[in-house]
Design an enzyme around this catalytic site. Structure first.
Site, PDB file in Angstrom:
ATOM      1  N   LYS A 168      -7.202  13.255  11.387  1.00 34.12           N
ATOM      2  CA  LYS A 168      -6.783  12.047  10.422  1.00 34.12           C
ATOM      3  C   LYS A 168      -7.544  12.429   8.937  1.00 34.12           C
ATOM      4  CE  LYS A 168      -6.300   7.532   9.055  1.00 34.12           C
ATOM      5  NZ  LYS A 168      -6.622   5.851   9.537  1.00 34.12           N
TER       6      LYS A 168
ATOM      7  N   ASP B 240      -3.847   2.739  -5.111  1.00 31.45           N
ATOM      8  CA  ASP B 240      -2.689   2.780  -4.764  1.00 31.45           C
ATOM      9  C   ASP B 240      -2.222   1.562  -3.881  1.00 31.45           C
ATOM     10  OD1 ASP B 240      -4.256   3.261  -2.683  1.00 31.45           O
ATOM     11  OD2 ASP B 240      -3.152   5.094  -1.722  1.00 31.45           O
TER      12      ASP B 240
ATOM     13  N   ASP C 178       0.781  -1.080  -0.103  1.00 25.38           N
ATOM     14  CA  ASP C 178      -0.006   0.095   0.024  1.00 25.38           C
ATOM     15  C   ASP C 178       0.890   1.039   0.225  1.00 25.38           C
ATOM     16  OD1 ASP C 178      -2.797  -1.055   0.078  1.00 25.38           O
ATOM     17  OD2 ASP C 178      -2.164  -1.813   2.087  1.00 25.38           O
TER      18      ASP C 178
END
Length: 1138
Positions: free
Chosen positions: A910, A1055, A834
């Site tokens: 976040k 991704d 990742d």
């Protein structure tokens, strides 16, 4: 600071103005007024000129849409006239097409049909001598006058073929002397016209727009030889010599082929599947493509538990929907309805039509949901009927399309069994060669049976009304009275749309097919034994047809149902596929993009059967309320009947009336009931979605699967199968593995254990070495999880991704059985790598932000860095500074300390950091943080104040770490604003040559002119994230292309890159090298030059005043000071992708 300077400047100007004399003030005022008027007039003039240009552009696009519609109408008419044997109408249609030249590809189809009709005439003497054949000849001789010397090669060849059969007819028919002279003169005139065409025809042309058989080609050659004395075939460079455009530096190493020594193996070849197997599977696949529907056994839920109960199918059969539909069709007067409907009623087998409509209704009911998209339902109703029309036409023409594709596929499938072919060719190149063997173009598509959207709607309205009127069911009311009610109706539903950059949704109206809730109640008690799925929503059992030049072709063989770029229904005025193709200026442009899509879609998969068995076991418990805790832990939805809905009688007592209940108590009851119903409905929707995946996975046990891909307008790729694919949640991913197995090799087992630890999410900040130590310690728990997942110690259930963790445990347990020979274990489990906040990785690379690059792991470090924790620490530092200062934020910082005494938690900021790449606004960030604070029991009013404060500090902290990146983002917004001011949508070309057009436009009227104008706010907000997404897509595609060249299996979910355990190191090396290569390109400078070239054209230079032209030139110029990040350091970063 800028704001302060601006205020000072304004004050200085005001002081100068006040100190001036009254006369001077008057003069200044008059000059200012004159200058203002002049400026407005200039602006008005150039905007008026620009509107004229935009109006012309819009009209050109409308003409393109009109041509497409004319083509579809013509194709539908060809089918209708052919099936009705209405040859004179067909002749008139051909003549009109020749004269109008609107859609030249229609002409060879018309001529081919007329040729087939003459072939049919030649089989019988009576037909040759008939007046209808004479009438047909005269009609064709008239249309022949409209044929020009400039006709394309396909039209010329088919015209010569038709002339050949007319010659045979003329020679065999008996005429009197007078008639013979007339016929001979007409034929000579036709032959003279063909003599001109014959000079340039290429009979050896292996890329024709229609299929011409070998015998027909011989007839054409004979006719040509008769028309001219000799024939010299003209050469033609069918394919450009270069694989990709020379100016695409990123793919320059891919122009050649990998050496045999470096090529690992054919990543698309599956052991045990021979060419003969694929040929058999291809026949099965063609049957699936032609059928439209597939019945899949319902192996989960109540249907699986109650095999002897009355099923949904039994109820529908009892209500006799088929007979009712048959009666409904009988009532339609063919002379009083749409021509296509009348053609269907007259020429298609009535039972086939009845069965198709019946299946459409059955499919809708068996899905288990009471709302279905109206457009999807209309497609499901009409598409099989159009297929039947097309099949009837093919039969009439004696045209076996399946046989053509079988012969092409017999050559193409060598790519999946011969390593030399896969080493030396891309899928696209080998498909071109395969099609050449059959003399057809690589984008050949038999389009008969298609129709334009307006005709589709008209036909749909007629047929769907039959379904609505025919599909009735009996409902018994409380007073035991039985009434027959409609099963289906249309409803407009308010849907709350989620946004990545905001927590407040927006409502939009969507037209849905609504299934009667009372009927759904009956089906709840009597579930379906089979679920009916549309075949277009399924994975393929053979490799998909490749996408080729200009994004045409794939992935299905007999239908062009899917487009390479996904539509955006909200902005349907922009036809994304046409816009993309209009900007492709070379045959080879964007080929790397199409090749990458082909590689991803050709990766073979199989169902992970041990995982499916465990999933079925757990999912089977969804009807038991006692299992709720287990299922919530594993994110498996509960069945609808496990929810307790508050009942009025139970709540207030039997016989109590609403009027007798306290208002507040009733409101509380009503609120609880509404919430319970909402939760039940949401859970039911999720349960149905889970059911589709499990049922389909069960259906495809033991079969090799392929997931063809397409992309959104930015180039981000997605599998076409919505229910079953590797893209999705934890459950989706756990039930699939590579079909190709590869031995673990030297490091593969370590990667397998590391993958298992990574999935748990417990060691995100730990080094690889520490993770490996922990993996060794946890091996006993991993083995226990694999051997007894539901009754053992259940270690896997504590993971962030429990289902994938269990899949890794099972693979590890299987590998350990090889003992010391573990390197020989044939592994099929995909290992994931990742990106570390990938959007910010691209931003940091673009701006060369060293500090930001460190935080998103673009540089080497002993342990992985976490950008969210870093930003949280920076926000905490700013809070401490504010607490100790006497600034404007002092009070709120101190008050926040009382409510939140600990350091600012990572989770609070976040989402805001994550969505920075998506262009989150200050307003959206405040909502995100406010939601987190409220979850920490901070009151709403205080939470709003604190959220505004923390949002500002979060953005400031991001600017500290990503200084150049954030400046770049602001510049992206500025140039998007500039293009919108010029009334143009934002567009660019990716580093792999894919044209990208933002579709956020709407039709508006400006000064009496209808134009397609950009939606400024949407264009500006969306450009930064869309541009970065086009870069992350480019990086993924480059990795895919280079892995395929070296013979490495590769799959991706944006991704997140996947490969076999024994090739992770090689994939990681490629991944890093391609990121470095991508960001070694002058991307920002190229973007600047592109905007200047695209929006400040010579035409715009004539329209815009010099001052405005200069202003926009400055806007489109990137004046960003880059940081000092060494992009080459990415190659040494362990945690860049990990």
């Amino acid at each position: 600071m800028r704001r302060l300077e601006r205020i000072v400047n304004i004050q200085r100007q005001w002081c100068r103005l006040v100190s001036s004399t009254p006369a001077a003030i008057s003069t200044i005022s008059k000059n200012a007024v004159k200058n203002g008027v002049k400026k407005k007039e200039e602006e008005k003039d150039w905007k008026s000129e620009l509107l004229k240009i935009l109006e012309v552009e819009h009209k050109q696009k409308k003409r393109g849409i009109w041509r497409q519609r004319v083509k579809q109408i013509a194709l539908a008419d060809i089918v209708r006239f052919t099936l009705r044997d209405d040859l004179q109408s067909l002749v008139r249609l051909t003549e009109n097409q020749l004269r109008s030249r609107a859609t030249q590809e229609i002409v060879p189809i018309c001529l081919l049909v007329l040729n087939k009709k003459f072939e049919k005439i030649l089989r019988k003497t009576d037909s040759i001598e008939s007046t209808s054949s004479l009438s047909l000849f005269i009609g064709i001789s008239e249309l022949w006058k409209s044929i020009k010397r400039s006709e394309n090669n396909t039209t010329s060849l088919v015209a010569i073929l038709l002339l050949s059969n007319i010659r045979k007819w003329k020679d065999q028919r008996k005429f009197d002397a007078k008639s013979w002279k007339t016929i001979e003169d007409l034929f000579d005139e036709m032959q003279r016209k063909m003599a001109l065409l014959a000079q340039n025809v290429r009979i050896s042309d292996q890329q024709l727009e229609v299929f011409i058989g070998t015998e027909d080609l011989k007839s054409i050659q004979k006719e040509v030889d008769q028309i001219r004395k000799f024939y010299i075939p003209l050469g033609r460079n069918l394919l450009e010599k270069m694989r990709y455009l020379e100016d695409l530096e990123l793919v320059a190493p891919l122009q050649g082929n990998c050496s045999s020594e470096e090529y690992r193996m054919n990543p698309f070849q599956v052991d045990g599947i021979e060419k003969s197997n694929y040929k058999r599977l291809f026949e099965d696949h063609l049957n699936v493509e032609s059928s439209m529907w597939i019945h899949v056994k319902n192996t989960v839920g109540e249907a699986a538990e109650n095999n002897n109960a009355v099923s949904g199918e039994d109820l529908i059969s009892e209500w006799d929907w088929k007979r009712r539909i048959r009666d409904g069709l009988r009532k339609i007067d063919p002379n009083d309805t749409h021509p296509i409907v009348s053609t269907c009623l007259e020429l298609l087998p009535r039972e086939k039509l009845v069965e198709t409509l019946h299946f459409s209704a059955l499919s809708a009911c068996s899905q288990g949901q009471n709302l279905i998209g109206a457009s999807q339902f209309q497609f499901d109703v009409l598409e099989p009927i159009l297929k039947e029309l097309g099949n009837a036409f093919k039969k009439e023409m004696g045209y076996d399309e399946n046989e053509i594709w079988k012969r092409v596929f017999a050559t193409y499938i060598d790519y999946f069994s011969d390593s030399e072919i896969s080493r030396q060719n891309t899928h696209r190149e080998w498909w071109n060669k395969s099609c050449k063997t059959q003399g057809i173009t690589s984008d050949f598509q038999f389009e008969m049976g298609n129709m334009d959207s307006e005709t589709r709607n008209e036909v749909c309205n007629v047929l769907i009304n039959v379904i609505f009127d025919s599909c009735l069911f009996p409902y018994e009311s409380k007073d035991s009275k039985v009434t027959w009610q409609r099963a289906f109706s249309y409803r407009s539903i308010s849907i709350e749309e989620e946004s990545k950059v905001s927590t407040d949704g927006r409502l939009s109206l969507s037209r849905m097919l609504s299934i009667n809730s009372k009927l759904m109640g009956l089906f709840d008690k009597n579930p379906f034994n089979f679920i009916v799925f549309s075949t277009s929503n399924l994975p393929m059992i053979v490799p998909p047809r490749p996408w080729i030049d200009r994004g045409t072709g794939g992935p299905l063989y007999t239908t062009s149902q899917h487009e390479i770029i996904r539509k955006m229904m909200e902005f349907r005025a922009v036809r994304l596929n046409e816009e993309m193709r209009a900007r492709i200026t070379s045959q080879a442009q964007a080929r790397p993009v199409f090749d990458a899509l082909n590689q991803l879609g050709s990766t073979p998969w199989v169902i992970n059967e041990p995982m499916l068995d465990v999933l079925k076991d757990v999912f089977g418990r969804s009807g038991n309320s006692e299992s709720r805790g287990l299922l919530e832990k594993l994110e498996i939805p509960m069945r609808h009947d496990t929810f307790d809905i508050p009942d009025f009688g139970r709540e207030f007592g039997i016989g109590i009336k609403k009027e007798d209940v306290d208002v507040e108590k009733f409101r509380s009851y009503a609120k609880k009931k509404a919430e319970a119903i909402k939760m039940r409905n949401e859970s039911n929707s999720l349960w149905c979605w889970m059911q589709y995946r499990v049922v389909l996975a069960d259906h495809f046990r033991g079969q090799t699967l392929f997931f063809p891909h397409n992309m959104d307008f930015r180039g981000r790729v997605y599998p076409l199968s919505p229910y079953l694919s590797h893209m999705g949640d934890d459950v989706n991913r756990c039930i699939l593995k590579f079909a190709k197995s590869q031995k673990l090799g030297e490091k593969g087992f370590d990667w397998l254990k590391l993958h298992c630890i990574n999935l748990t999410g417990t060691m995100k900040r730990s080094s690889v070495a520490d993770r490996m130590v922990e993996a060794e310690r946890l091996i006993p728990l991993m083995l226990d999880s694999a051997r007894d997942p539901l009754n053992g110690q259940k270690w896997w259930m504590s993971s962030d991704e429990p289902w994938q963790t269990l899949a890794a445990c099972v693979e590890i347990e299987n590998a350990t059985r090889y003992g010391s020979d573990v390197a020989l274990f044939p592994s099929q489990l995909p290992i994931h790598q990742d990106g570390s906040c990938n959007g910010l990785q691209h931003y940091a690379a673009l701006g060369r932000d060293n500090e930001g690059g460190v935080q998103v792991n673009l540089t080497q470090s002993d342990t992985p860095n976490d950008v969210y924790s870093d930003v949280a620490q920076r926000v905490e530092q700013k809070r401490q500074q504010d607490e100790q200062s006497n600034g404007e934020d002092c009070d709120v910082a101190r008050k926040l300390r009382e409510a939140l005494p600990q350091n600012v938690p990572r989770k609070v900021i976040k989402q805001t950091v994550m969505t920075t790449v998506y262009g989150v606004t200050m307003y959206g960030a405040v909502l995100q943080i406010k939601r987190q604070l409220k979850a920490m029991d901070i009151p709403g009013e205080d939470a709003a104040i604190f959220a505004r404060y923390l949002a500002r500090k979060t953005f400031a902290s991001l600017n500290d770490a990503f200084t150049s990146s954030m400046a770049l983002k602001d510049w992206f917004r500025l140039i998007a604003k500039g293009s919108s001011d010029l009334m143009k949508t934002v567009e660019w070309i990716t580093p792999l040559g894919l044209p990208v057009v933002q579709p956020y436009c709407k039709l508006v009227e400006r000064k009496g002119k209808l134009i397609l104008a950009p939606v400024p706010m949407k264009q500006v907000d969306a450009f930064p994230p869309n541009f970065v997404h086009s870069l992350d897509s480019t990086h993924m595609m480059l990795t895919s292309l280079n892995c395929a060249q070296r013979g490495i299996t590769f799959a991706a979910v944006h991704d997140c890159f996947w490969t076999h355990a024994n090739s992770v190191d090689q994939m990681n090396e490629i991944c890093r090298q391609q990121f470095v290569s991508l960001h070694s390109q002058p991307i920002v400078e190229q973007c600047s030059e592109w905007f200047k070239k695209t929006y400040l054209t010579p035409k715009m230079a004539k329209i815009l005043p010099e001052k405005d032209f200069q202003k926009y030139s400055e806007i489109f110029t990137a004046n960003i000071e880059h940081g000092d990040l060494d992009i080459e350091k990415v190659k040494d970063s362990v945690y860049f992708f990990s």
